[in-house]
Write an enzyme that holds these catalytic residues in place. Structure first.
Site, PDB file in Angstrom:
ATOM      1  N   SER A   1       0.833  -1.193   0.000  1.00 20.60           N
ATOM      2  CA  SER A   1       0.000   0.000   0.000  1.00 20.60           C
ATOM      3  C   SER A   1       0.877   1.257   0.000  1.00 20.60           C
ATOM      4  O   SER A   1       1.735   1.415  -0.851  1.00 20.60           O
ATOM      5  CB  SER A   1      -0.945  -0.053   1.202  1.00 20.60           C
ATOM      6  OG  SER A   1      -1.941   0.938   1.133  1.00 20.60           O
TER       7      SER A   1
ATOM      8  N   HIS B   1      -2.185  -1.149  -4.503  1.00 20.84           N
ATOM      9  CA  HIS B   1      -3.637  -1.211  -4.687  1.00 20.84           C
ATOM     10  C   HIS B   1      -4.197   0.201  -4.612  1.00 20.84           C
ATOM     11  O   HIS B   1      -3.487   1.159  -4.317  1.00 20.84           O
ATOM     12  CB  HIS B   1      -4.308  -2.139  -3.670  1.00 20.84           C
ATOM     13  CG  HIS B   1      -4.197  -1.693  -2.245  1.00 20.84           C
ATOM     14  ND1 HIS B   1      -4.689  -2.430  -1.186  1.00 20.84           N
ATOM     15  CD2 HIS B   1      -3.650  -0.574  -1.674  1.00 20.84           C
ATOM     16  CE1 HIS B   1      -4.453  -1.807  -0.054  1.00 20.84           C
ATOM     17  NE2 HIS B   1      -3.827  -0.679  -0.319  1.00 20.84           N
TER      18      HIS B   1
END
Length: 220
Positions: A125, A150
């Site tokens: 992330s 993501h």
């Protein structure tokens, strides 16, 4: 623990009652300390502070405001004492706050020192954004590390107009993060957009091929 107790009572001047209170307050965890002898003087430092003296910073937790403030302060301090000398950030983090992470990112780009980034376990992330943001040619990962990108996550509640405002902000952040990854990795924005629609995991070698890092560290 017995050795630590002897050291604390003999060299730190702590009595048994105070020492017990300290141990209980740490809830079973003692921050690692080292003793360093310099010209007959002994200095007590936690191991992370000692490593920072060698311009090594650890990001080993979730990214939040406290972590970001600490890391930014470390970067600014090291850059001020020796401008232009490389700083290394070792990353093992699941990510966290986008806003806090962007503060770290901007500081990395602002200072004059090159920032080398090394993934030692996981850079997921927001942590993956910091990994790829290291100086070109100085981004690496250990062989069994994992990198994950993501789309940013968020939620909103309240009036419809408030939800729309939050949704627009998330879309702005999404484009901003994908642009950063694309610019630093050399991977096209469209591919980053498509791959990040869901959790996109990469091994160290796959991360190198994607442009997230420049080298997989292997002992020779």
């Amino acid at each position: 623990m017995d050795d630590f107790r002897k050291y604390a009572t003999k060299h730190l001047g702590m009595n048994a009652m105070v020492l017990d209170d300290v141990i209980k307050s740490q809830a079973g965890y003692l921050n690692p300390y080292i003793l360093e002898e310099r010209q007959l003087n002994v200095t007590q430092l936690d191991v992370f502070s000692r490593l920072m003296m060698d311009r090594i910073i650890f990001l080993g937790t979730q990214i939040d405001d406290y972590t970001a403030n600490t890391l930014q302060a470390q970067l600014l301090y090291l850059d001020s004492v020796d401008p232009g000398k490389d700083i290394s950030i070792y990353i093992n983090s699941p990510g966290g706050s986008v806003y806090a992470g962007l503060g770290i990112y901007d500081t990395m780009q602002f200072i004059s020192s090159d920032v080398a980034t090394i993934c030692t376990g996981m850079a997921a992330s927001m942590a993956s954004v910091l990994l790829v943001a290291g100086a070109k040619g100085k981004r690496s990962a250990l062989p069994h590390s994992r990198v994950m990108i993501h789309q940013p996550m968020g939620g909103a509640q309240g009036q419809a107009s408030d939800i729309e405002i939050t949704a627009r902000e998330i879309q702005k952040l999404k484009k901003e993060l994908y642009t950063i990854i694309a610019d630093h990795s050399g991977t096209s924005f469209d591919k980053v957009w498509a791959d990040s629609d869901r959790d996109y995991w990469m091994t160290a070698q796959e991360a190198k091929e994607y442009g997230m890092i420049d080298e997989v560290l292997i002992k020779k």
